[in-house]
Design a protein around this motif. Structure first.
Motif, PDB file in Angstrom:
ATOM      1  N   LEU A   1       3.049  -7.436  51.124  1.00  0.00           N
ATOM      2  CA  LEU A   1       3.200  -8.586  52.018  1.00  0.00           C
ATOM      3  C   LEU A   1       4.597  -8.644  52.617  1.00  0.00           C
ATOM      4  O   LEU A   1       4.761  -8.831  53.826  1.00  0.00           O
ATOM      5  CB  LEU A   1       2.928  -9.890  51.261  1.00  0.00           C
ATOM      6  CG  LEU A   1       1.485 -10.260  51.053  1.00  0.00           C
ATOM      7  CD1 LEU A   1       1.366 -11.398  50.049  1.00  0.00           C
ATOM      8  CD2 LEU A   1       0.860 -10.665  52.367  1.00  0.00           C
ATOM      9  N   LYS A   2       5.609  -8.511  51.771  1.00  0.00           N
ATOM     10  CA  LYS A   2       6.992  -8.672  52.216  1.00  0.00           C
ATOM     11  C   LYS A   2       7.463  -7.555  53.136  1.00  0.00           C
ATOM     12  O   LYS A   2       8.399  -7.754  53.908  1.00  0.00           O
ATOM     13  CB  LYS A   2       7.929  -8.771  51.010  1.00  0.00           C
ATOM     14  CG  LYS A   2       7.806 -10.078  50.273  1.00  0.00           C
ATOM     15  CD  LYS A   2       8.800 -10.140  49.139  1.00  0.00           C
ATOM     16  CE  LYS A   2       8.768 -11.499  48.459  1.00  0.00           C
ATOM     17  NZ  LYS A   2       9.744 -11.577  47.363  1.00  0.00           N
ATOM     18  N   HIS A   3       6.846  -6.405  53.025  1.00  0.00           N
ATOM     19  CA  HIS A   3       7.333  -5.265  53.805  1.00  0.00           C
ATOM     20  C   HIS A   3       6.304  -4.790  54.820  1.00  0.00           C
ATOM     21  O   HIS A   3       6.492  -4.955  56.023  1.00  0.00           O
ATOM     22  CB  HIS A   3       7.765  -4.133  52.871  1.00  0.00           C
ATOM     23  CG  HIS A   3       8.863  -4.548  51.952  1.00  0.00           C
ATOM     24  ND1 HIS A   3      10.170  -4.680  52.350  1.00  0.00           N
ATOM     25  CD2 HIS A   3       8.829  -4.918  50.650  1.00  0.00           C
ATOM     26  CE1 HIS A   3      10.905  -5.103  51.335  1.00  0.00           C
ATOM     27  NE2 HIS A   3      10.119  -5.248  50.287  1.00  0.00           N
ATOM     28  N   CYS A   4       5.241  -4.203  54.360  1.00  0.00           N
ATOM     29  CA  CYS A   4       4.260  -3.579  55.259  1.00  0.00           C
ATOM     30  C   CYS A   4       3.628  -4.585  56.207  1.00  0.00           C
ATOM     31  O   CYS A   4       3.581  -4.366  57.420  1.00  0.00           O
ATOM     32  CB  CYS A   4       3.169  -2.874  54.455  1.00  0.00           C
ATOM     33  SG  CYS A   4       3.779  -1.583  53.372  1.00  0.00           S
TER      34      CYS A   4
ATOM     35  N   VAL B   1      -3.735  -5.953  60.935  1.00  0.00           N
ATOM     36  CA  VAL B   1      -3.304  -5.832  59.550  1.00  0.00           C
ATOM     37  C   VAL B   1      -3.659  -7.095  58.756  1.00  0.00           C
ATOM     38  O   VAL B   1      -3.844  -7.038  57.541  1.00  0.00           O
ATOM     39  CB  VAL B   1      -1.795  -5.498  59.455  1.00  0.00           C
ATOM     40  CG1 VAL B   1      -0.936  -6.689  59.834  1.00  0.00           C
ATOM     41  CG2 VAL B   1      -1.439  -4.998  58.068  1.00  0.00           C
ATOM     42  N   VAL B   2      -3.792  -8.229  59.444  1.00  0.00           N
ATOM     43  CA  VAL B   2      -4.172  -9.466  58.759  1.00  0.00           C
ATOM     44  C   VAL B   2      -5.589  -9.339  58.208  1.00  0.00           C
ATOM     45  O   VAL B   2      -5.862  -9.746  57.083  1.00  0.00           O
ATOM     46  CB  VAL B   2      -4.029 -10.686  59.692  1.00  0.00           C
ATOM     47  CG1 VAL B   2      -4.543 -11.954  59.022  1.00  0.00           C
ATOM     48  CG2 VAL B   2      -2.572 -10.852  60.110  1.00  0.00           C
ATOM     49  N   ASP B   3      -6.493  -8.743  58.991  1.00  0.00           N
ATOM     50  CA  ASP B   3      -7.855  -8.521  58.494  1.00  0.00           C
ATOM     51  C   ASP B   3      -7.850  -7.566  57.312  1.00  0.00           C
ATOM     52  O   ASP B   3      -8.588  -7.762  56.339  1.00  0.00           O
ATOM     53  CB  ASP B   3      -8.748  -7.970  59.610  1.00  0.00           C
ATOM     54  CG  ASP B   3      -9.017  -8.995  60.693  1.00  0.00           C
ATOM     55  OD1 ASP B   3      -9.045 -10.210  60.376  1.00  0.00           O
ATOM     56  OD2 ASP B   3      -9.191  -8.592  61.851  1.00  0.00           O
TER      57      ASP B   3
ATOM     58  N   THR C   1      -8.250  -6.911  51.375  1.00  0.00           N
ATOM     59  CA  THR C   1      -7.576  -6.561  50.118  1.00  0.00           C
ATOM     60  C   THR C   1      -7.604  -7.737  49.150  1.00  0.00           C
ATOM     61  O   THR C   1      -7.920  -7.572  47.959  1.00  0.00           O
ATOM     62  CB  THR C   1      -6.131  -6.126  50.391  1.00  0.00           C
ATOM     63  OG1 THR C   1      -6.140  -4.978  51.227  1.00  0.00           O
ATOM     64  CG2 THR C   1      -5.382  -5.825  49.101  1.00  0.00           C
ATOM     65  N   ILE C   2      -7.309  -8.922  49.642  1.00  0.00           N
ATOM     66  CA  ILE C   2      -7.298 -10.114  48.782  1.00  0.00           C
ATOM     67  C   ILE C   2      -8.701 -10.396  48.253  1.00  0.00           C
ATOM     68  O   ILE C   2      -8.873 -10.706  47.065  1.00  0.00           O
ATOM     69  CB  ILE C   2      -6.719 -11.325  49.530  1.00  0.00           C
ATOM     70  CG1 ILE C   2      -5.230 -11.107  49.769  1.00  0.00           C
ATOM     71  CG2 ILE C   2      -6.966 -12.624  48.762  1.00  0.00           C
ATOM     72  CD1 ILE C   2      -4.571 -12.118  50.689  1.00  0.00           C
TER      73      ILE C   2
END
Length: 110
Positions: free
Chosen positions: A82-85, A97-99, A104-105
């Protein structure tokens, strides 16, 4: 969790030469490897309990502990992701990338 970013200007956080890669610091890699080694030992221990016909509830307790340990590894990986990619790709205009993150979640919450 602090990670060093030692990449040249042509390399993105999660993409190197168009190949998706992680970018964990040596400290994070060591932490994850250590945790996974302990989990591997837990799994071998559970196998031994089964072979010894250990009481089912005791085995289930050990399985729950191993699952919890794996969840902890997932949380560390997800935080870095989350913090980087994710942040980098959103900043670059990649909203797909949000999808990917939502998928993933959902996988983690099964």
């Amino acid at each position: 969790m602090v990670e060093a970013n030692h990449m040249n200007s042509e390399e993105k956080c999660c993409t190197i030469n168009s190949e998706r890669k992680s970018h964990h610091s040596p400290e994070v890699k060591k932490n994850l490897t250590s945790r996974l080694n302990r989990i591997e030992g837990q799994i071998r221990g559970i196998k031994g309990l089964i072979e010894k016909d250990t009481y089912c509830d005791d085995v289930i307790t050990q399985i729950a502990a191993a699952q919890s340990a794996l969840n902890s590894v997932s949380k560390i990986l997800l935080e870095g992701h989350l913090k980087h990619c994710i942040v980098e790709r959103v900043q670059d205009g990649d909203e797909e990338v949000v999808d990917e993150l939502l998928t993933t979640i959902k996988r983690l919450m099964k």
